[in-house]
Enzyme design. Structure first.
Site, PDB file in Angstrom:
ATOM      1  N   ASP A 223       0.881  -1.160   0.000  1.00  0.00           N
ATOM      2  CA  ASP A 223       0.000   0.000   0.000  1.00  0.00           C
ATOM      3  C   ASP A 223       0.926   1.220   0.000  1.00  0.00           C
ATOM      4  OD1 ASP A 223      -2.332   1.667   0.452  1.00  0.00           O
ATOM      5  OD2 ASP A 223      -1.703   1.771   2.548  1.00  0.00           O
ATOM      6  N   MET A 224       0.413   2.400  -0.238  1.00  0.00           N
ATOM      7  CA  MET A 224       1.292   3.569  -0.323  1.00  0.00           C
ATOM      8  C   MET A 224       1.155   4.510   0.872  1.00  0.00           C
ATOM      9  SD  MET A 224       1.800   6.236  -3.498  1.00  0.00           S
ATOM     10  CE  MET A 224       0.299   7.184  -3.214  1.00  0.00           C
ATOM     11  N   ASP A 225      -0.029   5.103   1.044  1.00  0.00           N
ATOM     12  CA  ASP A 225      -0.211   6.089   2.118  1.00  0.00           C
ATOM     13  C   ASP A 225      -0.125   5.411   3.482  1.00  0.00           C
ATOM     14  OD1 ASP A 225      -0.952   8.675   0.682  1.00  0.00           O
ATOM     15  OD2 ASP A 225      -2.290   7.233  -0.260  1.00  0.00           O
TER      16      ASP A 225
ATOM     17  N   LYS B  14     -10.763   0.157  -2.369  1.00  0.00           N
ATOM     18  CA  LYS B  14     -10.694  -0.657  -1.157  1.00  0.00           C
ATOM     19  C   LYS B  14     -11.853  -0.243  -0.244  1.00  0.00           C
ATOM     20  CE  LYS B  14      -5.606  -0.592  -1.346  1.00  0.00           C
ATOM     21  NZ  LYS B  14      -4.369  -0.155  -0.651  1.00  0.00           N
TER      22      LYS B  14
ATOM     23  N   ASP C 152      -1.634  -0.506   6.177  1.00  0.00           N
ATOM     24  CA  ASP C 152      -1.744   0.185   7.463  1.00  0.00           C
ATOM     25  C   ASP C 152      -3.192   0.426   7.860  1.00  0.00           C
ATOM     26  OD1 ASP C 152      -1.894   3.694   7.014  1.00  0.00           O
ATOM     27  OD2 ASP C 152      -2.118   2.211   5.429  1.00  0.00           O
TER      28      ASP C 152
END
Length: 221
Positions: free
Chosen positions: A12-14, A146, A171
């Site tokens: 995931d990124m953020d 998502k 996260d």
């Protein structure tokens, strides 16, 4: 039951690669407050992991405001986030060592995010990590973001790896639901303040930071 062989890691990124969740919360709070909504910074945690149009729709359904324009509101929030990342973006602890650990083990590396291409580009440029990824998938234009699994399934397909052989690192609870629904192995790295919550039990494993990923991969290779 033995764990399926690991062939790819999908990040995931953020909140996983870049410390941007607080930035999102600040940007969302600022824009929503300017629209006249009586919300708090803490309220912004309710939509962590959702796509930006879903975030705007979520708040409109609870506190409808006049002249509703989902796209314009979403763009206002995104513009603030991009600006902040480009100026002050910081990687999460252990990002480079985690990416290197994947590369050293010959694992394919993917990115599966709810964020738009503008934000993806801002993050990859700021952190200078684009070369590590063989597949980058965004839920920006998908029917569902998502917690729907489509963005993770698309990333596995782009990597040409069966989802069951992929490890997703998330996260947010919404992200974990997405990865679990895609039939992937999962690691949760929640924000420290939320790390003790029971909900993370849906992850196969919970780590404190990406610094622990190399050891995890060594014990599962």
């Amino acid at each position: 039951m033995s764990t399926p062989e690991l062939k790819a890691v999908i990040f995931d990124m953020d909140g996983i690669l870049i410390d941007s969740e607080p930035v999102w919360q600040i940007a969302e709070f600022k824009v929503l407050s300017e629209l006249g909504l009586n919300v708090s910074m803490e309220d912004m945690l309710q939509t962590t992991g959702l796509r930006i149009d879903q975030v705007v729709a979520f708040w409109y359904s609870r506190y409808p405001w006049e002249n509703y324009d989902n796209q314009r509101t979403a763009q206002a929030i995104v513009a603030q986030v991009v600006s902040h990342i480009s100026a002050n973006g910081e990687p999460m602890i252990g990002v480079l060592s985690a990416l290197e650990a994947c590369r050293e083990r010959g694992l394919k590396v993917g990115l599966a995010t709810s964020s738009s291409s503008d934000i993806i580009n801002a993050v990859l440029n700021k952190l200078q990590i684009a070369t590590y990824f063989q597949a980058i998938e965004s839920a920006e234009y998908l029917t569902y973001g998502k917690p729907h699994p489509e963005v993770y399934l698309n990333c596995a397909q782009a990597l040409n790896i069966d989802p069951i052989n992929c490890l997703a690192i998330e996260d947010s609870f919404n992200g974990l639901v997405s990865a679990r629904a895609a039939n992937m192995q999962t690691i949760a790295i929640p924000e420290a303040k939320q790390a003790k919550l029971d909900k993370w039990i849906i992850a196969h494993q919970q780590l404190d930071s990406l610094e622990a990923l190399a050891d995890f991969l060594s014990s599962h290779s």
